[in-house]
Design an enzyme around this catalytic site. Structure first.
Site, PDB file in Angstrom:
ATOM      1  N   GLU A 247      -5.689 112.191  32.401  1.00 36.09           N
ATOM      2  CA  GLU A 247      -6.699 111.928  33.436  1.00 36.09           C
ATOM      3  C   GLU A 247      -7.861 112.923  33.334  1.00 36.09           C
ATOM      4  O   GLU A 247      -8.200 113.623  34.282  1.00 36.09           O
ATOM      5  CB  GLU A 247      -6.066 111.962  34.828  1.00 36.09           C
ATOM      6  CG  GLU A 247      -5.074 110.829  35.049  1.00 36.09           C
ATOM      7  CD  GLU A 247      -4.545 110.775  36.476  1.00 36.09           C
ATOM      8  OE1 GLU A 247      -4.294 109.661  36.968  1.00 36.09           O
ATOM      9  OE2 GLU A 247      -4.365 111.843  37.091  1.00 36.09           O
TER      10      GLU A 247
ATOM     11  N   GLU B  48      -1.141 104.439  34.144  1.00 32.73           N
ATOM     12  CA  GLU B  48      -0.315 104.773  35.301  1.00 32.73           C
ATOM     13  C   GLU B  48      -0.570 103.758  36.403  1.00 32.73           C
ATOM     14  O   GLU B  48      -1.721 103.465  36.731  1.00 32.73           O
ATOM     15  CB  GLU B  48      -0.644 106.173  35.836  1.00 32.73           C
ATOM     16  CG  GLU B  48      -0.359 107.314  34.889  1.00 32.73           C
ATOM     17  CD  GLU B  48      -0.698 108.670  35.520  1.00 32.73           C
ATOM     18  OE1 GLU B  48      -0.792 108.746  36.772  1.00 32.73           O
ATOM     19  OE2 GLU B  48      -0.876 109.638  34.767  1.00 32.73           O
TER      20      GLU B  48
END
Length: 550
Positions: A285, A394
């Site tokens: 991320e 995710e």
């Protein structure tokens, strides 16, 4: 590059006309071929007899808001009503090239008959190229599609007495998921020391000593393996990308060397153990960069982006140094699955910096990242703009302890319905570039002494350890796309698995010279199966069916 072609085919010139003409050209194929790069300043023009008889005046087109591959512009037309206008589209490399460097469309001029009113011409492809470069490596069939689970804390939970079950019978969690079609496991990797892991296992345990034997176990189970580098002693995410304690005093040049060596040594260790990753995330991320503050980014095309790109390239070089002849696919992962604006900003900069990668990764949690329409827009636009496969790295959905989200109940059935809608979006990404999806915290169970942030309510296993229906539905995305027919009285029942989500059911009355048309029968989804009923009224002696990508 395309051959520069210049044509002087002049039209008959009539008295001046007051109408306007709108030109439209799709540059997506040229972008995919590397012939057109707006990030580096390339522009597209149109030139022709609408403006001048000597073709020296060019008019710049602008990218459309709805589709950045389509360029358009509206200009005054000097060709009289009834006359024939001739034109071509032109690539201007860098946006400031001289006449000799302009890249004209090859072949004959385009033309149209001028009418009395304003005219909007249909969208055409530059050079009439409607097919891009070979896309086998960028297209994911159901057999390649990844339905993955992040199981990074599996041993952590097992060491604390957690068992995983099917109908009450204890089984290996990896086997349970594999038997339901899940085909890849994602494992995070921290740079933490043994002392850190011992002091706070939940937040520091995922170091090499912990992750390597778990990766071997994944591979021995016959599953693919995705390695998620965090480049931190603990969690790295959009709010924190803290450098490892041992790297704190390194400058940017030293960090490049350290990062390349670290990745090379790590990949070599997995390779030697027989657990070579199939995919590798270069950071987790990393919307704001990695290894802050050296690799932290903001704005566009600045020194900060150059620093981050150098770090990313060093990391990728380290992976390739140790990977041999079959390197893993490189994924760049950010947290903006429902945010196309930020995704475009980010990957425009990554591409501009010429960072090599294979797959665009996005996190998408429906309570944080927008609705499913926003996800569809973001994934589709990213696949088209960058000609790369996209993955949802995710996602999750609660089975309890939550209010409704996007109209789905926080229940085991709500989990199932969320997976079905998610599958429809990912399987319908343009060009077959929906590469896969990973369920985060798939193994989570409540244990004392660990703040799980509620993710134990979002796993693939219930509070009693039994596998939930969502896991089977999720794994059905990898099933072979076959239609199963059956008869019930005067009805033909057609069924196919969730892997066919986003595909259209077509029918034809013959196979010699078939005309395939969409069926109009209502399609239902029941857990991992789509089905429809077709009346057998005897009006047609034979009919054939197939599933076809939209």
């Amino acid at each position: 590059m395309l051959a520069a072609a210049f044509a002087f085919m002049l039209a008959s010139i009539f008295a001046a006309s007051a109408n306007q003409v709108t030109y439209q050209v799709n540059m997506g194929v040229q972008r995919a071929l590397g012939n057109f790069d707006p990030i580096s300043g390339d522009t597209v023009l149109v030139s022709g007899t609408f403006s001048t008889t000597d073709w020296t005046t060019t008019s710049t087109l602008t990218a459309s808001v709805g589709d950045s591959n389509i360029y358009s512009g509206t200009f005054n037309n000097n060709v009289a009503t009834g006359g024939t206008e001739n034109h071509k589209f032109i690539i201007n490399p860098g946006g400031n090239s001289g006449a000799g460097q302009l890249v004209w469309e090859s072949g004959n001029n385009r033309f149209f008959t001028v009418t009395a009113g304003n005219q909007t011409l249909p969208v055409v492809y530059f050079d009439n190229a409607t097919n891009g470069p070979p896309t086998q490596t960028n297209t994911f069939a159901s057999s390649d599609f990844i339905a993955g689970a992040d199981m990074s804390h599996l041993r952590f939970f097992e060491d604390r007495g957690i068992n995983y079950r099917v109908n009450g019978q204890i089984q290996d969690a990896l086997t349970i998921l594999k038997n339901r079609g899940i085909n890849c496991v994602r494992l995070r990797l921290f740079t933490s020391s043994a002392a850190q892991a011992q002091a706070d296992a939940y937040n520091y345990t995922n170091n090499l000593a912990y992750t390597l034997p778990l990766a071997v176990r994944v591979k021995n189970a016959g599953l693919k393996f995705l390695l998620d580098f965090h480049y931190s002693d603990s969690w790295a995410d959009p709010g924190k990308q803290t450098k490892p304690a041992a790297w704190t005093n390194l400058n940017s040049a030293q960090l490049e060397t350290q990062l390349r060596d670290y990745n090379s040594n790590t990949i070599a260790a997995f390779n030697a153990a027989g657990a070579m990753p199939d995919f590798v995330q270069v950071g987790n991320e990393i919307t704001g960069g990695l290894l802050w503050t050296n690799g932290q980014v903001s704005g566009s095309y600045n020194a900060a982006w150059t620093n981050m790109a150098r770090l990313m390239k060093a990391a990728i070089n380290g992976i390739n140094d140790a990977a041999g002849t079959n390197p893993p696919k490189i994924i760049i992962h950010i947290d903006r699955g429902g945010d196309w604006t930020t995704t475009q900003w980010y990957f425009d900069n990554v591409v501009y910096q010429q960072v090599p990668f294979d797959i665009i990764g996005e996190s998408y949690y429906p309570w944080w990242h927008g609705d499913l329409t926003a996800l569809r827009t973001c994934l589709s636009n990213a696949a088209v703009r960058y000609n790369k496969p996209v993955m949802v790295m995710e996602t999750a959905f609660p089975r309890s302890n939550s209010t409704n989200i996007l109209g789905f109940t926080a229940s085991t059935n709500g989990q199932v319905q969320f997976v079905i809608e998610l599958a429809k979006i990912i399987k319908n990404v343009p060009g077959g570039k929906g590469a896969g999806v990973f369920w985060w915290a798939a193994e989570y169970q409540q244990v004392s002494g660990a703040n799980l942030a509620g993710f134990h309510q979002r796993s693939f296993f219930g509070s009693d350890g039994n596998v939930l229906p969502a896991a089977e539905v999720f794994g059905a995305m990898t099933a072979p796309v076959n239609i199963s027919p059956s008869l019930s009285n005067n009805l033909l029942i057609l069924k196919w698995p969730l892997s066919g989500a986003g595909m259209a059911l077509k029918s034809s009355t013959n196979l010699t010279s078939p005309i395939w048309t969409n069926t109009t029968n209502t399609i239902q989804d029941t857990n991992p199966v789509f089905s429809t009923s077709v009346p057998m009224d005897g009006s047609v002696t034979s009919r054939f069916y197939r599933l076809q990508s939209n």
